[in-house]
Design an enzyme around this catalytic site. Structure first.
Site, PDB file in Angstrom:
ATOM      1  N   HIS A  54       0.851  -1.191   0.000  1.00 33.41           N
ATOM      2  CA  HIS A  54       0.000   0.000   0.000  1.00 33.41           C
ATOM      3  C   HIS A  54       0.886   1.241   0.000  1.00 33.41           C
ATOM      4  O   HIS A  54       1.726   1.394   0.877  1.00 33.41           O
ATOM      5  CB  HIS A  54      -0.894   0.036   1.237  1.00 33.41           C
ATOM      6  CG  HIS A  54      -1.991  -0.985   1.234  1.00 33.41           C
ATOM      7  ND1 HIS A  54      -3.197  -0.776   1.835  1.00 33.41           N
ATOM      8  CD2 HIS A  54      -2.062  -2.217   0.673  1.00 33.41           C
ATOM      9  CE1 HIS A  54      -3.975  -1.841   1.660  1.00 33.41           C
ATOM     10  NE2 HIS A  54      -3.302  -2.733   0.971  1.00 33.41           N
ATOM     11  N   TYR A 104      -8.499   5.438   8.188  1.00 35.68           N
ATOM     12  CA  TYR A 104      -8.577   5.770   9.619  1.00 35.68           C
ATOM     13  C   TYR A 104      -9.613   6.886   9.747  1.00 35.68           C
ATOM     14  O   TYR A 104      -9.439   7.955   9.165  1.00 35.68           O
ATOM     15  CB  TYR A 104      -7.231   6.283  10.132  1.00 35.68           C
ATOM     16  CG  TYR A 104      -6.143   5.237  10.251  1.00 35.68           C
ATOM     17  CD1 TYR A 104      -5.385   4.858   9.145  1.00 35.68           C
ATOM     18  CD2 TYR A 104      -5.859   4.645  11.479  1.00 35.68           C
ATOM     19  CE1 TYR A 104      -4.374   3.907   9.269  1.00 35.68           C
ATOM     20  CE2 TYR A 104      -4.855   3.691  11.609  1.00 35.68           C
ATOM     21  CZ  TYR A 104      -4.120   3.331  10.498  1.00 35.68           C
ATOM     22  OH  TYR A 104      -3.118   2.394  10.630  1.00 35.68           O
ATOM     23  N   PRO A 148      -2.807   0.263  19.284  1.00 34.48           N
ATOM     24  CA  PRO A 148      -2.687  -0.287  17.933  1.00 34.48           C
ATOM     25  C   PRO A 148      -2.718   0.738  16.797  1.00 34.48           C
ATOM     26  O   PRO A 148      -2.264   0.437  15.690  1.00 34.48           O
ATOM     27  CB  PRO A 148      -3.887  -1.237  17.819  1.00 34.48           C
ATOM     28  CG  PRO A 148      -4.860  -0.763  18.843  1.00 34.48           C
ATOM     29  CD  PRO A 148      -4.040  -0.184  19.958  1.00 34.48           C
ATOM     30  N   LYS A 200       2.315  -0.245  15.060  1.00 35.82           N
ATOM     31  CA  LYS A 200       3.762  -0.302  15.314  1.00 35.82           C
ATOM     32  C   LYS A 200       4.215  -1.539  16.083  1.00 35.82           C
ATOM     33  O   LYS A 200       5.406  -1.852  16.119  1.00 35.82           O
ATOM     34  CB  LYS A 200       4.198   0.950  16.101  1.00 35.82           C
ATOM     35  CG  LYS A 200       4.133   2.228  15.297  1.00 35.82           C
ATOM     36  CD  LYS A 200       5.233   2.284  14.265  1.00 35.82           C
ATOM     37  CE  LYS A 200       4.938   3.244  13.150  1.00 35.82           C
ATOM     38  NZ  LYS A 200       5.095   2.688  11.820  1.00 35.82           N
ATOM     39  N   TYR A 249       4.805   6.480   9.746  1.00 38.14           N
ATOM     40  CA  TYR A 249       3.926   5.356   9.397  1.00 38.14           C
ATOM     41  C   TYR A 249       4.690   4.253   8.652  1.00 38.14           C
ATOM     42  O   TYR A 249       4.539   3.080   8.956  1.00 38.14           O
ATOM     43  CB  TYR A 249       2.732   5.856   8.563  1.00 38.14           C
ATOM     44  CG  TYR A 249       1.598   4.861   8.546  1.00 38.14           C
ATOM     45  CD1 TYR A 249       0.607   4.875   9.536  1.00 38.14           C
ATOM     46  CD2 TYR A 249       1.520   3.882   7.565  1.00 38.14           C
ATOM     47  CE1 TYR A 249      -0.419   3.940   9.547  1.00 38.14           C
ATOM     48  CE2 TYR A 249       0.505   2.938   7.567  1.00 38.14           C
ATOM     49  CZ  TYR A 249      -0.466   2.984   8.560  1.00 38.14           C
ATOM     50  OH  TYR A 249      -1.469   2.038   8.565  1.00 38.14           O
TER      51      TYR A 249
END
Ligand code: DHB
Length: 391
Positions: free
Chosen positions: A72, A201, A293, A297, A385
């Site tokens: 992704h 998100y 979560p 990570k 990220y």
């Protein structure tokens, strides 16, 4: 039984450490409380940082991940009924994440250890650590009805947050840092087509929600819930209703739904122990630190820890030098605290805290507005990220 490194726990940290040590010519024995079938089927997270992917490939356990994992190049932040894409690839000079379930990583690592004759003992119980402050630490446990002991040069405590290893570090020799969040995540696996190409998100007045994936036919979704709630109180219809309420909006976004094949609630906490080492005991992964979560990570930190530890042990066994072992905790904790910061920031930006006032709620929206409109802010999200550079 005697080995060079006794490893407690066959999660990502313990199994990868055993594999990395094997590549360095160092012997280890891994013991695990659960069965092989259980560790290979427990549903956990599924986002691998670029550095994690690169390492798994480099050490020969990335072949199936490369074939079956999904790369992704971006993620989406959704708030006020609109979706904003963060182009991870462009913002980080070509990095990406790979969606590949943690239990698939576990299967690949177990297969690799077994193929090279690695010692893995499942369903052990009553694990206790002894003499960790000496050069000859020992692990005692029960296995197949008998009392066993492993004498080793080092012990790696990779037995997770609820494991026994951390308690072998005396209270007066450590500092525990902890924050418990007033919410949890309700996670589901659904047999449904993808609703989105890339993760979403979402911040919503009813609380956070996350749309992730596992394969074209299997989707992973989460919504923020009361950590004391009971998943059995949630029918499939009620679950989908909650997701629809948090995700669908005026822009026409629609969720693809299907039968829910697994559901469960996880509590959320941040935790760090300092130092991650005591004598000849080295903690790695969740045994030493927990992140909420949001941002995925957890497994990536476990991989980063054992990379540092395997190198330090390799240097010790070839030259007797202890400087890398002595720096293990501080090297790992630098990355751990940056991941703690990022995970908490991602959580705070997207979760509803019922104790927050109206002012804090507006600040949350301003944070999202900023990160989706400022390149500098988006770069900061993106580089964290995809994963900061490894030590
Ligand atoms: C997943 C889990 C996470 O914690 C996250 O931030 C993104 C995705 C997952 O399980 O797919």
């Amino acid at each position: 039984m005697r080995t060079q490194v006794g490893i407690v726990g066959a999660g990502p940290a313990g199994l990868l450490l055993s594999h990395l040590l094997h590549l360095e010519g160092i012997e280890s024995v891994v013991i695990e409380a659960r069965s092989r079938a259980e560790i290979e089927s427990t549903i956990r997270a599924g986002v691998l940082e670029q550095g994690t992917v690169d390492l798994l490939v480099e050490v020969g356990v990335g072949e199936r991940m490369r074939r079956e994992g999904a790369v992704h190049r971006g993620i989406n932040l959704r708030f006020s009924g609109e979706t904003h894409r963060i182009d991870l690839h462009e913002l980080t000079g070509g990095k990406a994440i790979t969606v590949y379930a943690q239990h698939e990583v576990i299967k690949d690592l177990v297969a690799a250890r077994i193929a090279t004759g690695g010692a893995l003992l499942f369903e052990v119980s009553e694990v206790t650590l002894h003499d960790v402050e000496t050069r000859t630490p020992r692990i005692r446990f029960r296995h197949e009805g008998g009392q066993r002991e492993i004498a080793c040069d080092f012990i790696a405590g990779c037995d997770g947050f609820h494991g026994v290893c951390r308690s072998a570090i005396p209270q007066d020799r450590r500092t525990d840092y902890q924050h418990v969040y007033p919410f949890g995540w309700f996670g589901i696996l659904a047999e449904a087509p993808r609703s989105t190409e890339e993760l979403i998100y979402t911040r919503h007045e009813r609380g956070f929600a996350l749309v992730s994936t596992r394969s074209p036919e299997l989707q992973r979704l989460y919504f923020q819930c009361d950590p004391r709630d009971d998943e059995d109180r949630w029918s499939d219809e009620r679950i989908w209703e909650e997701f629809r309420a948090r995700l669908e909006g005026k822009d026409g976004f629609r969720l693809a739904e299907g039968p829910i094949v697994q559901k469960g609630i996880v509590a959320m906490r941040s935790f760090v122990i300092d130092p991650m080492r005591h004598g000849r005991l080295f903690l790695a992964g969740d045994a030493a630190h927990i992140v909420p979560p949001t941002g995925a990570k957890g497994m990536n930190l476990a991989v980063a820890d054992v990379r540092v530890l395997s190198r330090a042990l390799a240097v010790f066994f070839t030259s007797g030098r202890t400087d890398l072992l002595d720096r293990y905790s501080s090297t790992c904790l630098r990355r751990v605290w940056l991941a703690e910061r990022f995970s908490r920031w991602m959580t705070a930006m997207t979760h509803l805290d019922e104790t927050s006032d109206a002012f804090s709620n507006r600040l949350q929206l301003a944070e999202l507005e900023y990160v989706t409109s400022s390149r500098a802010a988006a770069v900061s999200l993106a580089e964290n990220y995809v994963g900061l550079p490894m030590a």
